[in-house]
Scaffold this active site. Structure first.
Site, PDB file in Angstrom:
ATOM      1  N   LYS A  86      25.071 -23.946 -21.545  1.00 19.69           N
ATOM      2  CA  LYS A  86      26.460 -23.510 -21.388  1.00 19.69           C
ATOM      3  C   LYS A  86      27.255 -24.651 -20.751  1.00 19.69           C
ATOM      4  O   LYS A  86      26.881 -25.164 -19.680  1.00 19.69           O
ATOM      5  CB  LYS A  86      26.470 -22.281 -20.479  1.00 19.69           C
ATOM      6  CG  LYS A  86      27.557 -21.291 -20.795  1.00 19.69           C
ATOM      7  CD  LYS A  86      27.277 -20.020 -20.008  1.00 19.69           C
ATOM      8  CE  LYS A  86      28.412 -19.060 -20.093  1.00 19.69           C
ATOM      9  NZ  LYS A  86      28.329 -18.054 -19.039  1.00 19.69           N
TER      10      LYS A  86
HETATM   11  C1  E4P Z   1      29.739 -15.027 -19.414  1.00 21.29           C
HETATM   12  O1  E4P Z   1      29.320 -15.860 -20.169  1.00 21.29           O
HETATM   13  C2  E4P Z   1      30.818 -15.267 -18.447  1.00 21.29           C
HETATM   14  O2  E4P Z   1      30.465 -16.243 -17.522  1.00 21.29           O
HETATM   15  C3  E4P Z   1      31.148 -13.951 -17.776  1.00 21.29           C
HETATM   16  O3  E4P Z   1      31.317 -12.971 -18.784  1.00 21.29           O
HETATM   17  C4  E4P Z   1      32.361 -14.027 -16.877  1.00 21.29           C
HETATM   18  O4  E4P Z   1      32.653 -12.732 -16.423  1.00 21.29           O
HETATM   19  P1  E4P Z   1      33.619 -12.432 -15.174  1.00 21.29           P
HETATM   20  O5  E4P Z   1      35.004 -12.820 -15.578  1.00 21.29           O
HETATM   21  O6  E4P Z   1      33.478 -10.961 -14.960  1.00 21.29           O
HETATM   22  O7  E4P Z   1      33.100 -13.251 -14.032  1.00 21.29           O
END
Ligand code: E4P
Length: 217
Positions: free
Chosen positions: A83
Site C-alpha cells: 500500500k
Molecule cells: C483502508 O484501506 C483505509 O486505510 C481505511 O479504510 C481508512 O478508514 P478510516 O477513514 O475509517 O480511517
C-alpha cells in the site's frame, strides 16, 4: 463484489473469515498501531489466514524508502499488496513495483484526478476514502462514480477499492455503482447480515414449530 476486512485484529479476521465472505484484508499504520503488534508478524499471520490480497502499508515517504519497505513487505507472502500513498513518489514506486509484478494498492485517494494517475501508474487497486470525504461535507460516493466512469472509458484494469466505509449503505451504494471491492470494518460486515424482520420472522417460525411438537431429526 469483493468484500475486504479493514482491520489488523487477528481475532476478528479469524472469526469473520469463517463466514466465507472475506475476500481480502486492508491494514494501515493506524490499524497496526491499534493492534499493538509488530507489522511483519501481523501481516504474516493474516496471510496465513486469508488467501486473498492483504494490504500492508509503507511508512517511508521517499521513492527509495518506499521501494525498500515495499520489497520487505512483499516478501512476507505472495498475497501481500503493498500500500502506497498517493504522492509523486508513491506513484513512482507504484509503477516500479507493479513492473516487478508486485500488487500495489494506492491509498489516500480523494479526487478523480488522483485516481486517473494511479491507474496510469499501473496500480492493482485504488483506494478512494468515501467516509473521510463525507466527513468534510463532500460527496464520497460521487468520487466512486466518476472513477468508475473514467476507468471504463479507458478500460483501465485498476480495481476500485472503496475505503473509509462508515456504514452498510456505503457498501450498497458502492455496489450499485459497480465498484470492485469495499473494505469494511468488521462491525459493518456483521451489520450486513442484520434485518429486524429476519429476526422476527425466525422467532415466529420457531415458536410455531415448537407448538407442533415435531422434530426433523
Ligand atoms: C483502508 O484501506 C483505509 O486505510 C481505511 O479504510 C481508512 O478508514 P478510516 O477513514 O475509517 O480511517
Amino acid at each position: 463484489m469483493k468484500l475486504f476486512l479493514d482491520t489488523a485484529d487477528i481475532n476478528e479476521i479469524t472469526d469473520l473469515n469463517k463466514t466465507g465472505m472475506v475476500d481480502g484484508i486492508t491494514t494501515n499504520p493506524s490499524l497496526i498501531a491499534k493492534s499493538g503488534r509488530n507489522i511483519i508478524q501481523t501481516i504474516e499471520e493474516i496471510c496465513g489466514i486469508v488467501s486473498g490480497p492483504v494490504s500492508a502499508e509503507v511508512t517511508a515517504t521517499d521513492y527509495d524508502g518506499m521501494m525498500r519497505e515495499g520489497a520487505r513487505l512483499a516478501e512476507i507472502a505472495s498475497n501481500v499488496t503493498v500500500k502506497l500513498p498517493l504522492t509523486v513518489d508513491g506513484l513512482r514506486a507504484c509503477a516500479s513495483l507493479s513492473e516487478d509484478n508486485i500488487m500495489v494498492n494506492v491509498t489516500l485517494c480523494f479526487s478523480t484526478a488522483q485516481a486517473l494517475l494511479a491507474a496510469k501508474a499501473g496500480a492493482s487497486f485504488i483506494s478512494p476514502f468515501v467516509g473521510r470525504l463525507d466527513d468534510i461535507g463532500a460527496d464520497g460516493m460521487k468520487l466512486i462514480s466518476e472513477i468508475a466512469e473514467i476507468y471504463a472509458n479507458y478500460d483501465y484494469s485498476t480495481e476500485i477499492l472503496v475505503a473509509s466505509v462508515r456504514g452498510v449503505q456505503h457498501v450498497v451504494d458502492a455496489a450499485l455503482i459497480g465498484a470492485d471491492v469495499a473494505t469494511i470494518p468488521p462491525k459493518i460486515m456483521s451489520q450486513m447480515y442484520k434485518h429486524p424482520l429476519t429476526d422476527k420472522g425466525l422467532a415466529d417460525f420457531l415458536s410455531d414449530w415448537e407448538s407442533t411438537g415435531q422434530s426433523i431429526l
